[in-house]
Design an enzyme around this catalytic site. Structure first.
Site, PDB file in Angstrom:
ATOM      1  N   HIS A 136      52.595 -28.123 -28.176  1.00 18.67           N
ATOM      2  CA  HIS A 136      52.185 -27.833 -26.788  1.00 18.67           C
ATOM      3  C   HIS A 136      50.671 -27.899 -26.573  1.00 18.67           C
ATOM      4  O   HIS A 136      50.229 -28.018 -25.425  1.00 18.67           O
ATOM      5  CB  HIS A 136      52.666 -26.437 -26.370  1.00 18.67           C
ATOM      6  CG  HIS A 136      54.151 -26.307 -26.271  1.00 18.67           C
ATOM      7  ND1 HIS A 136      54.922 -27.151 -25.488  1.00 18.67           N
ATOM      8  CD2 HIS A 136      55.022 -25.445 -26.859  1.00 18.67           C
ATOM      9  CE1 HIS A 136      56.192 -26.791 -25.597  1.00 18.67           C
ATOM     10  NE2 HIS A 136      56.284 -25.769 -26.425  1.00 18.67           N
ATOM     11  N   ALA A 137      49.905 -27.782 -27.637  1.00 20.67           N
ATOM     12  CA  ALA A 137      48.450 -27.722 -27.445  1.00 20.67           C
ATOM     13  C   ALA A 137      47.937 -29.024 -26.845  1.00 20.67           C
ATOM     14  O   ALA A 137      48.366 -30.120 -27.229  1.00 20.67           O
ATOM     15  CB  ALA A 137      47.765 -27.445 -28.783  1.00 20.67           C
TER      16      ALA A 137
END
Ligand SMILES: [Zn+2]
Length: 379
Positions: A136-137
């Site tokens: 997700h980063a």
């Protein structure tokens, strides 16, 4: 069958770090997995090696993340957290600041990069970093328990080396950080199978998000309905992922194996058993290309450890249970004992459940085929 050489990437140093006690992400899953594999003798075979991670260098991290963001992450870890860092997602309840955060993230990312090196050098055919998969980063954003996107870094470095990369993400959440990181590129195809984004974080990953510019058709999203079970999930995999992967013909596969799509995960609502992961890995192995696998989500710890242990056994060609199960006519054991014990029992599906899920899934498959298949010469 020629057995692949598989590398398990782990160090006890990773155990030094922990998210806050009330946070769902448990860094000890990797330790538990390593212990289970060791006790079953699955790290000592002639074709399996253990490799320790090396902290990822700052210049490597900057291949995906901004200088500004990494500084903020480092500074927050040192105790100097501010509103600007919060604006980048650092210090939220999902992505809290904890002791050693920067060091942990750099080491977990470094473990994935060790996997990249092992595959590129030919020292291994398969590398598995259970501490990776922070999908997700974003370049300047901590999000969804993720700070440093090791899988995006891996895809970046592999593409830099001229490899055509298939990124496959079976975590129950959309692999947004990677999908958007390569949204306009045709050399990295990202395929994410995840729970319907209308019902789950991060709320993206619809069928019509297919990439842009030169990358149009090289971002594929397969949202599946709440309650999706093994047979339905595999139908989507076989109808969409297999033909696209075949047409793309990757040099290397990056496989984000979050296990939060398993039935009983406290953060999501699918009903898979780990037999799905074994089936998918068996399909991936048929491409006969190097595979870099990582962990990811997975918040029922027991189920996650068993699923990853099963995945490792399939990678190593040691999944004897596969044959045993068929010989027993579908009877599976329910313990951790070797020979069959790693596989979940089948979950019964009623006609009513099928009637809710299959039509929605068929519609999704059709939508994706219409939007993406012709770009790859498929019909
Ligand atoms: Zn997840």
């Amino acid at each position: 069958m020629i057995k692949k050489k598989a590398a398990f990437i782990y160090s006890a140093d990773l155990e030094e770090y922990q998210y806050p006690a009330d946070h769902p992400f448990n860094t000890h899953r990797a330790k538990r997995l390593r212990g289970a594999l060791h006790s079953m003798g699955m790290l000592a075979g002639p074709n399996s090696i253990e490799a320790p991670p090396v902290v990822a260098e700052r210049e490597v991290l900057e291949k995906f993340h901004s200088h500004h963001y990494l500084n903020a992450l480092q500074t927050a870890t040192a105790g100097h957290w501010d509103v600007e860092a919060l604006g980048m997602g650092i210090g939220t309840s999902d992505c809290p600041v904890f002791e050693g955060l920067y060091e942990y993230s750099s080491l977990a990312a470094g473990a994935t990069m060790v996997g990249v090196d092992l595959l590129l050098s030919g020292k291994a055919d398969i590398a598995f970093n259970p501490s990776g998969g922070q999908h997700h980063a974003g370049p300047e954003k901590a999000s969804g328990f993720c700070y440093i996107n090791d899988v995006a870094l891996a895809c970046t470095v592999l593409a830099e080396r001229g490899k055509r990369v298939l990124y496959l993400d079976v975590d129950v959440h959309h692999g947004d950080g990677v999908a958007y990181g390569f949204y306009d590129r045709p050399d990295v195809i990202t395929i994410s199978m995840h729970q319907d984004p209308r019902t789950l974080f991060p709320g993206t990953g619809f069928e019509d998000e297919i990439g842009e510019g030169a990358g149009k058709g090289y971002c594929v999203n397969i949202p599946v309905p709440v309650g999706t079970y093994d047979r339905a999930y595999m139908k989507a995999f076989e109808a969409v992922v297999l033909p696209l992967a075949g047409a793309f013909n990757p040099d290397i596969i990056v496989f984000e194996l979050g296990t939060d799509a398993l039935a009983g995960d406290p953060l999501a609502n699918l009903r898979l058993t780990n037999n799905v992961y074994a089936a998918i890995i068996n399909h991936l192995l048929k491409f006969d290309k190097p595979i870099l696998a990582t962990g990811g989500g997975g918040y029922n710890i027991e189920n996650t450890v068993r699923a990853w242990a099963l995945a490792w056994s399939v990678f190593c060609g040691e999944d004897q249970a596969h044959d045993a199960i068929h010989a027993l006519g579908g009877v599976m054991l329910g313990s951790m004992e070797w020979l069959g014990g790693l596989r979940d029992r089948e979950i019964a599906v009623t006609d009513f459940q099928q009637s809710l899920i299959m039509p929605a899934l068929d519609l999704t498959i059709d939508k994706i085929k219409k939007r993406v298949f012709s770009i790859h010469g498929l019909c």
